[in-house]
Each structure stands twice: as structure tokens, then as C-alpha cells.
Design an enzyme around this catalytic site. Sequence first.
Site, PDB file in Angstrom:
ATOM      1  CB  SER A 201       7.258   3.686  -3.386  1.00  0.00           C
ATOM      2  OG  SER A 201       5.971   3.622  -2.722  1.00  0.00           O
TER       3      SER A 201
ATOM      4  CG  ASP B 170       4.390  -3.388  -1.353  1.00  0.00           C
ATOM      5  OD1 ASP B 170       3.875  -2.767  -0.326  1.00  0.00           O
ATOM      6  OD2 ASP B 170       4.989  -3.132  -2.369  1.00  0.00           O
TER       7      ASP B 170
ATOM      8  CG  HIS C 187       6.807  -0.575  -0.490  1.00  0.00           C
ATOM      9  ND1 HIS C 187       5.771  -0.660  -1.466  1.00  0.00           N
ATOM     10  CD2 HIS C 187       6.717   0.749  -0.218  1.00  0.00           C
ATOM     11  CE1 HIS C 187       5.637   0.398  -1.786  1.00  0.00           C
ATOM     12  NE2 HIS C 187       6.527   1.289  -1.122  1.00  0.00           N
TER      13      HIS C 187
END
EC number: 3.1.1.13
Length: 324
Positions: free
Chosen positions: A136, A270, A299
Site C-alpha cells: 500500500s 481495490d 487490499h
Amino acid sequence: MRSMSEEPVPLHEEFIYCCGAATHVLKCGPWKDLSKDESKNLPRLLFMIIPGNPGLAGYYRTFIQALYCGLNQRYPVWVVSHAGHCKPPSGMEMIEDTDIKELEDVFGLNGQVEHKLNFLKKNVSKDIKLVLIAHSIGCYITLEMMKRASELQVLRSVLLFPTIERMAQSPQGKLMTPLLCKLRYVLYMPVYLLSFLPEGVKASLVRFALRGMKTCDESSITTSVNLFSVDCIANILYMASQEMMKVVERDSTTIKQNLKKLIFYYGTGDSWCPQHYYDEIKMDFPDGDIRLCEKGLRHAFVLDASKEMAAMITDWLQDDLTKL
């Protein structure tokens, strides 16, 4: 590469100050100190995990253990929390009691980049090669690290569900930006009140919040109890607010310069980095190793798919490791 082992593996836990901020480090394998240049027993390669946000090392506990086993226990696998995202143990403050101001705004996005570079400088010999596995916002941090410290011996960077552009314009970003940038202080009072609950009650609340998952990693539940700390939440939300404002344009220059070292892994559903972001970067870098998830992983894969992700990564890196 062997299959994921269920046997316990060596796991060393440390709470340290890095750039003056409390930092949680999990080290998988027997190597506890990689900074001594004169040692003949240093491994040739370190796998270092750069977390997402919340950047609590505990979320990646199962992931690093599975990755370590998948690598035949040949290389250390470490995860370093973001500055100030961990709840320090008793007797340790969130900020080091010192007159030296090591880094301004260490809890901000830029500070977190410098925090990781500082950790490597102080704790890892410059002769050790690195595989950076980022998740991320950790992907943005990793690209910044490679941009700012070209001397790092990065063998590969694996960027999982990369939030490296247009965060505020993503579906989730459009929902969260007003909350993070204007209303985040409203959340502090309920978190403060909840912080007085017994630990067992906090864990029960976390289980209730994650009840929709068929399987949930137990370490994710225990780690999430940290989120009942006002100091942790304040630092987490502050960093997130900066993400919405600062992660705007994709750094295509740094990507182009390091393309052969990078592996991108995008999700199909996502809401932080939607599929058209994948389509566009794939078009801009047709020769890049840019993959789209075919397994439907979320995610926040650490909640329920750590072992599956670790197994994929060991497969991706087989060729690189055989050349060492």
C-alpha cells in the site's frame, strides 16, 4: 523453494527509537544484528517489509514467518513499523526523551521515508543486498527510498497493492479525504474512551468488526488492539491525511530508472488503487513486471491471505535468488 512450514520459526521482537520515535521491529530468523561489517556470518540478503497504513509490524507477523519458511530459512525477513504507529511497552514513551531533534515531522509521510532510510543506515551493513517488499503506502515510501538513496543495494522491490498515485481521487480516497483532512480530530475522543476498556473487551470488539471474514489471522486481531491508543491513532490518521494531499502524481521517472528491479501487484477490486490505474501503468511501462491479481485478494491481504501472498512472492523471486 519449499512449501510453507507450520513449525514455529525464530522470531525476535524489538521496540527501539528510530529518528526519535518509537518503532516496533520484528525479525524472522536467527540474525539479530546486521550492522557489523566485520562479521563473516552476515547473510548476503535481507528481506525488509515496508508496511501500509496502519503501519503496525504485528499485522505482518504471519507473512514474514511464511516468507522465511518459503525461502528455506536462508535469509532474514524483517518488518519495521512506521514511526509512532506502535504502542510502546511500559516504560517507553512515544517520543524519545532527548534534546536532540533527530527529524522534523517524523510522523508525516516524508518523515516515514527518512525513518526507514535511517533504520537501514544504523542497523544493516551497506554490503547486504535488499529485497524490499512494500504494501500500500509502503510502495510510495519504497520508491522514495530508491530515489533518495541510490546507493542502496536493492535486488528487487515488490510493490503490493501500490498506492503510488491519485490517492484522493480513488473511490476510497473520495470517501476518506474529508474525514482524514478535516474531521480526524473528532475520532480522538471515542478512541480515548474505548482505551479504558479491558484488553479482552477490546479484542472482542475487533473480532466483531472483522466478523465478515471467513478466516482472520489471529495476529491481526491482537495487533488491532493497538488501535485503541489515542497516540497511535493520531499518528496513523495524521500520516493518512498527508497521503491524500501528497500522493498525487505517479513518479514515473523513478519507476523508469528502476524498472528492472520492480514487481507491481495490483488488485482487481481495490478501491485504493483501482484497476484502471493498473491499465494505465501497464500501458506506460509495457516491459515492466506489472501483475494483476487473479485470486481476488483484498487490499489488506495481511488479514486473511498472508501465507498465500508469501508463497506467490517466493515463486516470483526464484530466478533472482538462484543467481546470488
